[in-house]
Design an enzyme around this catalytic site. Structure first.
Site, PDB file in Angstrom:
ATOM      1  N   GLY A 215       0.810  -1.203   0.000  1.00 56.33           N
ATOM      2  CA  GLY A 215       0.000   0.000   0.000  1.00 56.33           C
ATOM      3  C   GLY A 215       0.847   1.259   0.000  1.00 56.33           C
ATOM      4  N   SER A 216       0.386   2.254   0.718  1.00 62.77           N
ATOM      5  CA  SER A 216       1.014   3.577   0.656  1.00 62.77           C
ATOM      6  C   SER A 216       2.413   3.625   1.264  1.00 62.77           C
ATOM      7  CB  SER A 216       0.115   4.605   1.332  1.00 62.77           C
ATOM      8  OG  SER A 216      -1.079   4.769   0.601  1.00 62.77           O
TER       9      SER A 216
END
Length: 489
Positions: A215-216
């Site tokens: 993810g981020s």
């Protein structure tokens, strides 16, 4: 009569020669096969005839041996077994060895030639040496903080000392007691069946053997690539990224977790995790540049050992432009172990130079003489120092005024990056909660710890808040313990 005596003597010599040839065949030519035969119990009897050496954390043995009085005499026991299972693995009379019990089996079982007083001593004397000891790099208090923070939820924590690569914590949850598998009774077989059949997979080492969409948190890698490739020359300047942003090659617009991402700077994009900016930058860097940067952090490396083997963290080598855009924000087929993401944070914290992570400080004989000591080794130069300096500044901004405020520690500089990772059919599953961070005492010359936390079943529903709300407090607790002075032993 003499003739018959000669014949008898000749027959006796022939039979003696045949016996000699057969002895050579059995003891030399077939020795390896017979020793390895499942029907030959002598190696197993010899292996468990002496206590196994101990694995040590902070000067305290977390393993032991129990005299059962059976043919396979000594059985492995574990102190705080579930806490240290991702470190020790198990040593089972039925199912073999895993993790450190496997990687350091020669020392622990006493068969490593380095334990002998002279070269080839064991081969000549056929004597059994006492098992040696394996001293780990784990900090007990940091390990406990990670384990208690996960509180039985599915997830993992990995913490590293950035300057050296020493692994300070390695936790996988839910865990199991390796002692349940030590012996050879029907209870061991039942425990094996139950553990392997559990839906929560307690025997899976999520810290080093499970990969997740990062993810981020992967946006730190993308930011490094953009700075190294000079796609971004001023991190504070606006970018040319529109919002809404259409993923190249598609008609799909990419959402952002917060407003204000239109033409946002790289600093703002890291602080508030703008998907549009980071996807656009990844596309501008290009596949070759993204692969090169990710590789310097450790992605796509199938040779990493700590000394246990580590699952490969993946960035696809072939992607279309739309896939590259999603990969640049930690989605598509990009996956990482928690250890890998701790390595990303460690490289930023250590000025761009990534030390090789390791779990064994040194091995010794049973009475304390050092056999081997793990040296500090450089793994790779992940980025230029100037790039690392900018990324440190961005991660501090994200921790102090962005999505990672729950990781802050009074009087300590903390840099962090939250993340959520979609999964499941059509991304319908609750997002995994991620947080990576590093911490440095204000008067210290360098950061003391870098950490990665992933929670598979976060309590917060969706959004960047799950990374900051579920994973960041665990990272904070681990960093607090890692910042404390090392206790004297």
């Amino acid at each position: 009569m003499t003739r018959y005596i000669r014949r008898a003597a000749a027959l006796s010599l022939f039979l003696l020669a045949a016996l000699f040839v057969n002895a050579v065949r059995v003891q030399v030519l077939q020795a390896d096969g017979l020793n390895g035969s499942p029907a030959n119990r002598r190696p197993a009897i010899a292996r468990y005839d002496e206590p196994r050496g101990d694995i040590v954390v902070d000067g305290r043995a977390v393993t032991g041996s129990k005299d059962t009085g059976e043919q396979l005499r000594y059985e492995r026991i574990y102190l705080d077994g579930p806490l240290y299972a991702p470190v020790t693995g198990y040593s089972s009379q039925t199912y073999g060895t895993t993790l450190l019990e496997h990687a350091e089996d020669g020392v622990l079982s006493g068969t490593d030639p380095a334990l002998a007083p002279l070269p080839f001593w064991n081969e000549f004397t056929r004597s059994e040496r006492p098992g040696g000891r394996v001293l780990t790099t784990i900090r007990r208090s940091a390990q406990e903080a990670a384990y208690q923070g996960l509180a039985g939820r599915r997830g993992a924590v990995a913490a590293i000392e950035p300057a050296t690569g020493r692994i300070l914590a390695l936790v996988s949850s839910p865990s199991y007691d390796p002692g349940l598998l030590s012996g050879n009774s029907p209870a061991v077989t039942e425990a094996w069946r139950r553990l392997n059949g559990s839906a929560s997979h307690p025997m899976l080492n999520r810290a080093i053997r499970q990969t997740y969409p990062p993810g981020s948190t992967f946006k730190i890698v993308t930011a490094a690539a953009a700075l190294e490739a000079r796609v971004v020359t001023d991190p504070d300047a606006p970018t040319d990224t529109a919002d809404p942003f259409v993923i190249p090659g598609t008609r799909t617009t990419l959402p952002n977790p917060v407003p204000g991402c239109h033409r946002a700077s790289l600093v703002y994009a890291i602080k508030w995790s703008c998907n549009t900016v980071m996807a656009n930058l990844g596309v501008k860097v290009g596949l070759e540049g993204m692969l090169a940067t990710a590789g310097r952090f450790g992605f796509n490396d199938d040779s990493l050992r700590i000394p246990s083997g580590v699952a490969v963290s993946n960035v696809d080598r072939r992607m279309s432009v739309d896939q590259l855009a999603l990969s640049s924000i930690g989605q598509f087929d990009t996956t990482a172990t928690p250890l890998q993401m701790a390595m990303v944070a460690a490289a930023v914290a250590n000025g761009g130079e990534l030390a090789h992570p390791y779990l064994v400080d040194r091995t010794t004989t049973w009475d304390g003489d050092t056999v081997r000591e793990t040296p500090r080794r450089s793994y790779r130069r992940a980025m230029f120092p100037a790039t690392a300096h900018e990324l440190r500044r961005m991660m501090v901004e994200a921790a102090e005024r962005g999505t990672g405020t729950r990781a802050l520690i009074a009087g300590v500089t903390v840099g962090g990056k939250t993340g959520t990772a979609q999964h499941g059919v059509g991304n319908t599953g609750t997002p995994y909660a991620w947080f990576i961070a590093w911490a440095q005492e204000r008067d210290a010359p360098r950061p003391a710890v870098a950490v990665a936390v992933v929670v598979e079943d976060p309590e917060a529903a969706g959004g960047e808040i799950s990374g900051g709300g579920d994973a960041a407090p665990i990272a904070r607790a681990v960093m607090v313990e890692a910042l404390k002075p090392v206790p004297r032993r």
